[in-house]
Enzyme design. Structure first.
Site, mmCIF file in Angstrom:
data_model
loop_
_atom_site.group_PDB
_atom_site.id
_atom_site.type_symbol
_atom_site.label_atom_id
_atom_site.label_comp_id
_atom_site.label_asym_id
_atom_site.label_seq_id
_atom_site.Cartn_x
_atom_site.Cartn_y
_atom_site.Cartn_z
ATOM 1 N N SER A 231 0.809 -1.223 0.000
ATOM 2 C CA SER A 231 0.000 0.000 0.000
ATOM 3 C C SER A 231 0.840 1.270 0.000
ATOM 4 C CB SER A 231 -0.948 0.022 1.202
ATOM 5 O OG SER A 231 -0.220 0.188 2.407
ATOM 6 N N LYS B 66 0.640 4.732 6.853
ATOM 7 C CA LYS B 66 0.044 5.603 5.839
ATOM 8 C C LYS B 66 0.670 6.992 5.948
ATOM 9 C CE LYS B 66 -2.777 2.229 4.917
ATOM 10 N NZ LYS B 66 -2.563 1.383 3.731
#
Length: 216
Positions: free
Chosen positions: A73, A112
């Site tokens: 990701s 993230k």
């Protein structure tokens, strides 16, 4: 006629030990005492060093933790199986990489990038979210009047529901995205995350050795 000679009696030291032997023994005792004192000093220094190391290790574990990337990701910034050093902190800046525990997956850790900070403006149009920095505009806007730099993303129904009618990101909440937008579970699906969920800021990658260094 038998004659006899008178023999002088041998002198016996009154101390029972010859002076040279006594001096040698005294020197040995002095050397032993010095060696013992040196050993005690070295032992004390060893305890001090061990104590300092223990304090440093404690401070490290109190302020840092390690994490391993699982997935893609964050490609191309981070790769699967990268090992990261995460610094605990209570302040976060835009575009910093953070790790956090998802609200619906206790015990797991995601990495993230912070995109939206507290105070940033929000405008929800169906499942389309417009997000922009407060400094770029102080007024509300429509989809046809986007301020420069506004971010547009599509949200899941769950994220739409969590944001609701909010017009700005509340205090201690953040909007996060993965760098690999096409393959990332982030605020587009989970909604805003809170500061209580955040473990810290990614500061260093220590494995693989070919990619060791600071991460940004």
């Amino acid at each position: 006629m038998n004659q006899t000679t008178e023999r002088k009696p041998k002198k016996v030291p009154t101390s029972g030990v010859r002076p040279k032997k006594r001096n040698r023994r005294l020197k040995q005792e002095i050397r032993q005492r010095k060696q013992q004192e040196q050993q005690r000093r070295e032992l004390r220094r060893g305890y001090v060093v061990l104590g300092l190391l223990a304090v440093l290790v404690l401070l490290f574990f109190l302020n840092f933790r390690t994490r391993q990337v699982d997935g893609v990701s964050m490609v191309p910034t981070l790769a699967d199986n990268d090992r990261l050093l995460v610094r605990r902190t209570e302040t976060f800046a835009r575009y910093e990489l953070i790790t956090f525990e998802p609200a619906d997956k206790a015990g797991e850790s995601y990495v993230k990038r912070i995109i939206g900070l507290p105070g940033d403006r929000l405008h929800l149009d169906g499942n389309r979210l417009y997000l922009y920095e407060t400094s770029r505009s102080s007024t509300s806007f429509s989809a046809e009047q986007l301020p420069d730099g506004a971010l547009t993303v599509l949200l899941s129904p769950e994220a739409v529901q969590s944001i609701g009618t909010q017009t700005e990101i509340p205090a201690n909440q953040y909007f996060v995205l993965g760098d690999n937008r096409g393959n990332s579970r982030d605020s587009r699906e989970m909604g805003l995350i809170t500061s209580d969920q955040i473990e810290g800021v990614v500061v260093f990658r220590y494995f693989p050795l070919t990619s060791i260094g600071r991460v940004s």
